[in-house]
Write an enzyme that holds these catalytic residues in place. Sequence first.
Site, short mmCIF file in Angstrom:
data_model
loop_
_atom_site.label_atom_id
_atom_site.label_comp_id
_atom_site.label_asym_id
_atom_site.label_seq_id
_atom_site.Cartn_x
_atom_site.Cartn_y
_atom_site.Cartn_z
N LYS A 4 0.82 -1.14 -0.21
CA LYS A 4 0.06 -0.05 0.05
C LYS A 4 0.88 1.15 0.07
CE LYS A 4 -3.60 -0.94 -0.64
NZ LYS A 4 -4.99 -1.35 -0.32
N SER A 56 -2.59 -12.56 4.40
CA SER A 56 -2.70 -12.40 3.19
C SER A 56 -1.83 -13.03 2.35
CB SER A 56 -3.32 -10.92 2.75
OG SER A 56 -2.09 -10.12 2.54
N1 PMP Z 1 -3.20 -7.75 1.48
C1 PMP Z 1 -3.01 -6.91 2.56
C2 PMP Z 1 -2.40 -7.15 3.89
C3 PMP Z 1 -3.46 -5.50 2.28
O1 PMP Z 1 -3.16 -4.60 3.30
C4 PMP Z 1 -3.88 -5.41 1.11
C5 PMP Z 1 -4.50 -4.06 0.63
N2 PMP Z 1 -5.50 -3.59 1.10
C6 PMP Z 1 -4.04 -6.27 0.08
C7 PMP Z 1 -3.92 -7.74 0.35
C8 PMP Z 1 -4.66 -6.52 -1.24
O2 PMP Z 1 -4.30 -5.10 -2.24
P1 PMP Z 1 -5.24 -4.45 -3.22
O3 PMP Z 1 -5.78 -3.25 -2.33
O4 PMP Z 1 -4.22 -3.90 -4.06
O5 PMP Z 1 -6.16 -5.17 -3.88
#
Ligand code: PMP
Length: 350
Positions: free
Chosen positions: A46, A288
């Site tokens: 981010k 994630s």
């Molecule tokens: N994993 C984590 C830990 C995140 O903070 C984010 C962003 N919210 C994402 C995955 C997904 O990224 P995006 O917002 O680009 O879809």
Amino acid sequence: MGRGKLYDSILETIGDTPCIRINTLSPDHVTLYVKAEAFNPAASVKDRLAVSIIEEAERSGELKPGQTVVEATSGNTGIGLAMVCAAKGYPLVITMAESFSIERRRLMRFLGAKVVLTPKGEKAVGMYRKAVELAEANGWFLARQFETEANARIHENTTAREILADFDGGRLDYWVSGYGTGGTVSGVSRVLKKERPETRIILSEPDNAQLIGSGEAQKRDGDGSPASGHPAWQPHPIQGWTPDFVPLVLQEAIDGNYYDELIPVSGAAGIKWSRELAQKEGIFTGVSGGATFAVAMQIAERAEAGSVILCMLPDTGERYLSSPLFEGIAEDMSDEEVALSKSTPGYQMG
Ligand code: PMP
């Protein structure tokens, strides 16, 4: 050798994250790489979005010198924005549901931001509406990560270009990602579809919150923000993924059929693979990242021999010390550690 340049600001160190080969966990018949976004200065993907939103708004004149920035975020966007706003001198107010990990709030406050908590029962829609309310009441700049063009665009211009450069002249059969706002998948896919049409794009979401998988359309207001929560959403442990609505930024990837396959994954698998990556590869990522890696391992098992797979790892595991990821990781010595302590005469605990 050094880096061959001196940096004018922390912001210049964002991006250009490494793609790293998996050596122990990967099946032998494929080559599996992870793109480790924890190498960004505030340790998540981010940071890219944060600098993009602020610098595009500076250029358009929408953000004035010294104006307060406000945003709703589950954490990493807030930490990225706090880093960028600190470096550029903008005050920052974050709205965040109380359910996200404590260290995220404290990190944002450490970086100088104010954090306004919202009730967890009101979910992501609640924290978003609070940010809108505060922006309207005070004339603040609302970052709008879920709707802004600056989100997917930064991934189109940086993340995707880095992947093209790193895999130039070599195979790239699969690229695997989850989604939060959808900026990563929409932006990277725009480029891969054109420049690497043979690369299969694999998208994932929590198995108990299959917003895309349900096929149910998101209701929106005129500005693209959600009119209501999505019926297929349930609380899930994969922080940063799948808010309780389908963001406008993600809608592009759905409408454009950007992904070749959608594979649901459990939070438990995310936790398991995050731990495996740490203990077997020395690669530290959050839930994630573990969940994305779980899907990449499924793809790896069934991919043809010689396939090359790239898996996104969005952030660092250090952001989850107070969360289920670290459950069972003890503070006190285990029996084995006590036995080690007693095995030599000196420096024993009482
Ligand atoms: N994993 C984590 C830990 C995140 O903070 C984010 C962003 N919210 C994402 C995955 C997904 O990224 P995006 O917002 O680009 O879809």
